[in-house]
Design a protein around this motif. Structure first.
Motif, short mmCIF file in Angstrom:
data_model
loop_
_atom_site.label_atom_id
_atom_site.label_comp_id
_atom_site.label_asym_id
_atom_site.label_seq_id
_atom_site.Cartn_x
_atom_site.Cartn_y
_atom_site.Cartn_z
N TYR A 194 87.49 -40.48 79.84
CA TYR A 194 88.41 -40.04 78.83
C TYR A 194 89.60 -41.08 78.93
O TYR A 194 90.46 -41.09 79.50
N TRP A 210 90.73 -40.28 72.52
CA TRP A 210 91.63 -39.18 71.65
C TRP A 210 93.10 -39.91 71.45
O TRP A 210 93.43 -40.49 72.36
N TRP A 238 80.65 -33.69 77.85
CA TRP A 238 82.05 -34.44 78.03
C TRP A 238 83.09 -33.52 79.08
O TRP A 238 83.71 -33.93 79.62
N ASP A 276 82.53 -28.60 69.58
CA ASP A 276 83.46 -28.20 70.59
C ASP A 276 84.55 -27.39 70.37
O ASP A 276 85.09 -27.24 69.33
N GLU A 277 84.96 -26.78 71.61
CA GLU A 277 86.30 -26.10 71.37
C GLU A 277 86.40 -25.07 69.88
O GLU A 277 87.36 -25.31 69.50
N TRP A 317 79.00 -32.04 70.79
CA TRP A 317 79.34 -31.83 72.34
C TRP A 317 78.93 -30.91 73.08
O TRP A 317 78.12 -29.85 72.25
C1 ACM Z 1 86.48 -32.90 73.37
O1 ACM Z 1 87.17 -33.87 74.31
N1 ACM Z 1 87.05 -31.80 72.93
C2 ACM Z 1 85.34 -33.23 73.05
#
Ligand code: ACM
Length: 567
Positions: free
Chosen positions: A417, A467, A392, A324-325, A374
């Motif tokens: 989340y 997270w 996600w 991801d990202e 992801w």
């Molecule tokens: C994510 O929330 N960056 C997978």
């Protein structure tokens, strides 16, 4: 008052009471579950609950594996390994599971039929261990019922992880997705590369709160705490966590982030980065670091080596490779990376990301495991169909992945989340993103409505993500997780299998269930809002409206929004 809501329950008259004479007996395959049950019950009741060998004419709790599992309700895809029947009569209890996991879930129901004090670790009452006469039959709706824990942004000790495993098992969550590496920390010992934890497992300080906009709208760090933070798991710690979880039918699923979210690894081994001459620190800010992996063969090999050790430690079928990202600016600006793109016959940076992910996914598969990442791993369009996609950014990734033939785990940020704020109260601690209430999580459906029947079969389940940028203690972890994980439990286990969801009925059962959480020692968020010591006065969050969030997610998923087969 059972949670999750069972497929069927038929109460009779009368009851069965545990006492000094009660024995526990189990088929060989259910013996570990018998040990678990004895351990839980002995702690709270101080009853002996001996085995039944040689005993006749005594009341028994019998744990059995079904001779004919077809007698039990069918779970996902017709699987009955997690299905069970619990029969309480005045004479005793029989739990029949389609497999050991089914027996374990029958035992969880047995515990819920007893007073909530059964969840305490010491005796607070000497009698009243009474079960109503009843027959409960049940099976899950989804095979993958997960919670992801980010132990990288804020480390949680081994003891705290074991405690979480107990909490998850009590809610029939059967996957703990262990997010072990990040920009801000590397948490797992890798013997071949000791600096990953020697250097990467701690940072000098941490950002406090979210970024706040300047007068001109630029986001800036509001403050740092000036306090070192760190921790890591030895390989024996990992083995212990894996074994403890397995005894509770929780599979610990490891994830090693690549090719972005790697700054802690780059701090330890700068040669993995695009700028090997730069000595980076383990990042002390939140967000997405621009420092990413280079695409040299030796860097890919480094991560193959890491995955070899991870795969040896975690028996999980699935191994996460992140994805991801991953910012592309360093790759765009770096002549060597541009040369590498040409060397590999690729077109652009998106394809380079897909190439790195593909190399590591193939390595995972060469061990007979399955890789998951992801939903950005769909970018570049070259993902092997055997890879599993974790959607996600809403459910766009789930739709596109299922249509391209990938298996899918759904964890849409706007539904599950758990770092997102739980109310719009001004005293919600460090409130980020949109409001996600218990009711919102209760409504979670991992299967996008627009999929066909065949495409739906690719959705193996869902998970909530925890997270931890702003979750710096185990107490705050409890606050973020509970009671939303209770709602998750029912959304993934019961879903709509037993008829439409009834949120009022759920709330009533939840009210009753809170006594169990109290007994377990879970500091869940109270419905009335944070208590004074749960607030974080003066620490900025970054709340968003649903419209703001949706606009952002639409923009960032535009390149996977085709919904069609791989281009
Ligand atoms: C994510 O929330 N960056 C997978």
């Amino acid at each position: 008052m059972l949670i999750p809501r069972p497929r069927s329950r038929a109460d009779g008259t009368g009851s069965f009471t545990l006492d000094e004479r009660t024995r526990v007996t189990a088929d060989p395959a259910a013996e570990p579950v018998a040990q678990y049950l004895q351990q839980v019950l002995r702690a709270s009741t101080r009853l002996p609950l001996l085995g039944a060998a040689g005993a006749t004419d005594v009341p028994v709790i019998a744990l059995r594996i079904a001779a004919d599992p077809d007698d039990l309700p069918a779970g996902p895809g017709g699987d009955r390994s997690e299905a069970f029947r619990l029969e309480v009569t005045a004479a005793g209890v029989v739990v029949t599971g389609g497999g050991p996991a089914g027996v374990f879930y029958g035992v969880q129901t047995l515990l819920q039929l007893l007073p909530a004090d059964v969840y305490r670790r010491g005796r607070v009452r000497t009698d009243g261990w009474t079960l109503p006469v009843t027959v409960v039959e049940d099976a899950p709706a989804f095979a993958w019922r997960g919670v992801m824990l980010d132990v990288a942004r804020h480390f949680r000790t081994k003891a705290e992880v074991l405690r979480l495993v107990d909490q998850l098992a009590a809610h029939r969550i059967n996957r703990l997705h262990f997010h072990l590496t990040e920009d801000q920390g590397w948490r797992i010992e890798i013997t071949k590369y000791p600096r990953l934890t020697e250097v990467g497992s701690w940072r000098t300080e941490s950002q406090v709160g979210a970024h706040v906009p300047d007068d001109d709208g630029t986001l800036r760090v509001a403050g740092k705490d000036g306090r070192p933070h760190g921790g890591s798991y030895t390989q024996d710690d990992v083995r212990e966590i894996v074994a403890y979880a397995a005894d509770r039918f929780v599979t610990v699923v490891p994830e090693i982030e690549t090719p972005g979210h790697v700054r802690a690894a780059l701090a330890a081994y700068p040669e993995l980065g695009v700028h090997p001459d730069r000595q980076l620190d383990v990042w002390t800010e939140w967000g997405i670091a621009h420092d990413v992996l280079n695409a040299e063969e030796r860097t890919v090999q480094f991560f193959r080596d890491v995955l070899d050790e991870v795969i040896a430690l975690f028996p999980s079928e699935y191994v996460g490779i992140g994805g991801d990202e991953c910012p592309k600016d360093q790759w765009e600006d770096d002549p060597r990376t541009q040369e590498r793109i040409r060397e590999l016959g690729l077109e652009d940076e998106e394809q380079l990301q897909a190439w790195i992910v593909g190399q590591l996914a193939a390595h995972v598969e060469s061990h007979g495991r399955r890789a998951f990442g992801w939903d950005e791993i769909l970018e570049g369009g070259t993902l092997s169909p055997s890879a599993t996609v974790v959607s996600w950014r809403g459910l766009q990734g789930a739709v596109t992945a299922a249509r391209r033939g990938h298996d899918v785990i759904s964890t849409p940020d706007d539904q599950v989340y758990l770092d997102y704020r739980q109310s719009d109260l001004p005293n919600e601690p460090i409130p980020v993103s949109i409001v996600l209430t218990v009711d919102d999580v209760y409504a979670f459906d991992p299967v996008p409505a627009e999929l066909t029947e065949a495409e739906r079969a690719h959705v193996i389940g869902g998970q909530a993500n925890m997270w931890t940028e702003h979750v710096d203690s185990v107490r705050r972890l409890d606050y973020q997780l509970f009671p939303r994980v209770v709602a998750l439990s029912e959304a993934l286990w019961s879903a709509d299998v037993t008829g439409p969801r009834d949120v009022d009925d759920f709330r009533q059962r939840l009210e009753h269930h809170l006594a169990r959480l109290d007994a377990l020692g879970v500091e869940y968020r109270h419905g009335s809002g944070p208590r004074p010591w749960e607030e974080r006065p003066g620490v900025p969050g970054r709340p968003q409206t649903r419209a703001e969030r949706a606009a952002y997610i639409d923009a960032v998923t535009a390149n996977i929004a085709d919904g069609g087969p791989t281009p």
